[in-house]
Structure formats: C-alpha cells, structure tokens
Write a protein that holds these residues in place. Structure first.
Motif, PDB file in Angstrom:
ATOM      1  N   HIS A  45       0.807  -1.220   0.000  1.00 28.77           N
ATOM      2  CA  HIS A  45       0.000   0.000   0.000  1.00 28.77           C
ATOM      3  C   HIS A  45       0.842   1.274   0.000  1.00 28.77           C
ATOM      4  N   SER A  46       2.152   1.122  -0.116  1.00 25.18           N
ATOM      5  CA  SER A  46       3.090   2.261  -0.246  1.00 25.18           C
ATOM      6  C   SER A  46       2.996   3.266   0.893  1.00 25.18           C
ATOM      7  N   ILE A  47       2.723   2.782   2.104  1.00 21.89           N
ATOM      8  CA  ILE A  47       2.707   3.672   3.261  1.00 21.89           C
ATOM      9  C   ILE A  47       4.130   3.784   3.795  1.00 21.89           C
ATOM     10  N   PRO A  48       4.713   4.974   3.746  1.00 20.17           N
ATOM     11  CA  PRO A  48       6.087   5.132   4.223  1.00 20.17           C
ATOM     12  C   PRO A  48       6.129   5.111   5.755  1.00 20.17           C
ATOM     13  N   LEU A  49       6.904   4.222   6.294  1.00 20.59           N
ATOM     14  CA  LEU A  49       7.005   4.116   7.749  1.00 20.59           C
ATOM     15  C   LEU A  49       8.436   4.395   8.179  1.00 20.59           C
ATOM     16  N   LEU A  50       8.586   5.227   9.181  1.00 22.66           N
ATOM     17  CA  LEU A  50       9.895   5.494   9.774  1.00 22.66           C
ATOM     18  C   LEU A  50      10.129   4.440  10.846  1.00 22.66           C
ATOM     19  N   LYS A  51      11.342   3.914  10.903  1.00 24.87           N
ATOM     20  CA  LYS A  51      11.642   2.858  11.868  1.00 24.87           C
ATOM     21  C   LYS A  51      12.708   3.324  12.851  1.00 24.87           C
ATOM     22  N   THR A  52      12.458   3.078  14.124  1.00 27.15           N
ATOM     23  CA  THR A  52      13.456   3.345  15.157  1.00 27.15           C
ATOM     24  C   THR A  52      13.587   2.095  16.010  1.00 27.15           C
ATOM     25  N   THR A  53      14.764   1.890  16.539  1.00 30.04           N
ATOM     26  CA  THR A  53      15.004   0.748  17.411  1.00 30.04           C
ATOM     27  C   THR A  53      14.870   1.198  18.853  1.00 30.04           C
ATOM     28  N   GLU A  54      14.085   0.459  19.628  1.00 29.95           N
ATOM     29  CA  GLU A  54      13.891   0.766  21.041  1.00 29.95           C
ATOM     30  C   GLU A  54      14.356  -0.425  21.873  1.00 29.95           C
ATOM     31  N   LEU A  80      -5.247   7.623   5.548  1.00 28.83           N
ATOM     32  CA  LEU A  80      -6.700   7.581   5.715  1.00 28.83           C
ATOM     33  C   LEU A  80      -7.384   6.989   4.486  1.00 28.83           C
ATOM     34  N   GLY A  81      -6.903   7.347   3.308  1.00 28.50           N
ATOM     35  CA  GLY A  81      -7.454   6.789   2.071  1.00 28.50           C
ATOM     36  C   GLY A  81      -7.210   5.290   1.975  1.00 28.50           C
ATOM     37  N   VAL A  82      -6.024   4.876   2.355  1.00 26.76           N
ATOM     38  CA  VAL A  82      -5.700   3.446   2.355  1.00 26.76           C
ATOM     39  C   VAL A  82      -6.566   2.717   3.376  1.00 26.76           C
ATOM     40  N   TYR A  83      -6.757   3.325   4.539  1.00 26.14           N
ATOM     41  CA  TYR A  83      -7.577   2.711   5.582  1.00 26.14           C
ATOM     42  C   TYR A  83      -8.999   2.437   5.070  1.00 26.14           C
ATOM     43  N   ASP A  84      -9.584   3.414   4.424  1.00 26.61           N
ATOM     44  CA  ASP A  84     -10.936   3.237   3.877  1.00 26.61           C
ATOM     45  C   ASP A  84     -10.969   2.089   2.867  1.00 26.61           C
ATOM     46  N   LYS A  85      -9.905   1.962   2.094  1.00 28.22           N
ATOM     47  CA  LYS A  85      -9.833   0.915   1.070  1.00 28.22           C
ATOM     48  C   LYS A  85      -9.703  -0.483   1.698  1.00 28.22           C
ATOM     49  N   ILE A  86      -8.809  -0.643   2.673  1.00 25.11           N
ATOM     50  CA  ILE A  86      -8.553  -1.986   3.223  1.00 25.11           C
ATOM     51  C   ILE A  86      -9.530  -2.399   4.312  1.00 25.11           C
TER      52      ILE A  86
END
Length: 89
Positions: A45-54, A80-86
C-alpha cells in the motif's frame, strides 16, 4: 478524525498508526503476524514508515530490542485513504 472500527488485522495496525502515530510489537503482542501486517502496509500500500530501534526489559531483567514504526505526519491523509480501502473486508 473519526475512523470506523477496524474489520481486519491490517486495518487494526493502520488504525493505531493513524490515531497514535506509531506502533510496535509491544502494543500488538497478541497479534500473530504483526510484522507481516506492517510489511504489507509498507510494500503493498506504499505507506512510508519510519523505523526506530527501542530497548525494553523482559521479566528476567534482560534487555531486548524491537522496532517502532511511525507514520510521518504529512502522510496521514494518504493513510486515511488506504484505511478506507482496506477496511471493507
């Protein structure tokens, strides 16, 4: 922002990303396949997620590392658009 109740695990993860801004395995320890759902959101779904290590501490006092996945603020409308779709299934 009013979101409908999530109807599947992928929507559940995205719901929390939109509402809280980030998710990790600590919040979804009950969900089998959490990491798969995060990968699907990013890859399918091409949602860009930033990743951090905790770092956390387990019940025996040993430290462990895990990833926190964050949704950039400028991508919330897209999410939000992706959420409505899935969230239709």
């Amino acid at each position: 922002m009013k979101l409908s109740t999530p109807k599947n695990t992928q929507a559940e993860v995205l719901f929390e990303l939109i509402k809280k801004g980030s998710v990790s395995i600590k919040e979804f320890s009950w969900m089998e396949g959490f990491r798969t759902r995060v990968s699907e959101l990013a890859l399918n779904h091409s949602i860009p997620l930033l990743k951090t290590t905790e770092t956390g501490i387990n019940k025996h006092g040993n430290s462990f590392h895990y990833r926190r996945h964050s949704l950039p603020l400028d991508k919330v409308e897209f999410a939000l658009g992706v959420y409505d779709k899935i969230n239709k299934n």
